[in-house]
Scaffold this motif. Structure first.
Motif, mmCIF file in Angstrom:
data_model
loop_
_atom_site.group_PDB
_atom_site.id
_atom_site.type_symbol
_atom_site.label_atom_id
_atom_site.label_comp_id
_atom_site.label_asym_id
_atom_site.label_seq_id
_atom_site.Cartn_x
_atom_site.Cartn_y
_atom_site.Cartn_z
ATOM 1 N N GLY A 167 0.809 -1.218 0.000
ATOM 2 C CA GLY A 167 0.000 0.000 0.000
ATOM 3 C C GLY A 167 0.837 1.260 0.000
ATOM 4 N N HIS A 168 1.900 1.259 0.760
ATOM 5 C CA HIS A 168 2.757 2.446 0.837
ATOM 6 C C HIS A 168 3.400 2.750 -0.512
ATOM 7 N N GLU A 177 5.478 4.784 -6.179
ATOM 8 C CA GLU A 177 6.858 4.300 -6.275
ATOM 9 C C GLU A 177 6.885 2.974 -7.038
ATOM 10 N N LEU A 178 6.453 3.068 -8.284
ATOM 11 C CA LEU A 178 6.282 1.874 -9.107
ATOM 12 C C LEU A 178 7.601 1.265 -9.554
ATOM 13 N N ASP A 179 8.687 1.991 -9.433
ATOM 14 C CA ASP A 179 10.008 1.454 -9.761
ATOM 15 C C ASP A 179 10.564 0.581 -8.644
ATOM 16 N N ALA A 218 4.805 -5.289 -16.053
ATOM 17 C CA ALA A 218 3.375 -5.393 -16.358
ATOM 18 C C ALA A 218 2.536 -4.776 -15.244
ATOM 19 N N ILE A 219 2.939 -4.982 -14.002
ATOM 20 C CA ILE A 219 2.217 -4.391 -12.868
ATOM 21 C C ILE A 219 2.353 -2.877 -12.911
ATOM 22 N N ARG A 220 3.568 -2.400 -13.140
ATOM 23 C CA ARG A 220 3.829 -0.961 -13.239
ATOM 24 C C ARG A 220 2.999 -0.333 -14.363
#
Length: 133
Positions: A19-20, A26-28, A55-57
């Motif tokens: 969650g944070h 902070e997708l990286d 893919a999630i990013r």
């Protein structure tokens, strides 16, 4: 393998970190949450299965402002199968920008890697019916 208290705490911390990182964009840092070969199953939302960090990013970026402003993970329960597979089931509450709220169940398979515990498989299922048997 028998899970130690330290393992259980590390798994709880891993799930909380989701969650944070997502809420901060902070997708990286998806490698801190997910195994390189992660399968992220969001078929219940019509998105199929996502394979890998990128893919999630990409999916999060594509959702844009439709992403929740708050991902809250609760009710974490960790178990270990007879074959050593470690599973965690938890509840997720998503708060959207318009104030609406959604509830999901996260069903995770987690594994210990060199860098620590990571989610190897996650299925996200929406909760839309009360008192579902």
């Amino acid at each position: 393998m028998t899970l130690s208290v330290a393992d259980r705490l590390a798994i709880h911390e891993l799930l909380a970190l989701h969650g944070h990182l997502m809420d901060a964009g902070e997708l990286d840092r998806m490698d801190e949450l997910f195994a390189v070969d992660v399968v992220y199953d969001v078929a219940a939302f019509g998105f199929g299965e996502l394979y890998g960090h990128e893919a999630i990013r990409s999916a999060a970026l594509a959702l844009g402002s439709r992403n929740p402003v708050g991902h809250h993970v609760t009710n974490v329960h960790v178990t270990e199968d007879a074959d050593g597979t470690v599973r965690a089931v938890s509840k997720g509450i998503g708060v959207h920008a318009d104030g609406s709220v959604g509830s999901v169940v996260y069903e995770d398979v987690v594994r210990r890697e060199v860098a620590g515990w990571r989610i190897a498989h996650r299925r996200v299922t929406p909760r839309r019916t009360p008192l579902h048997p």
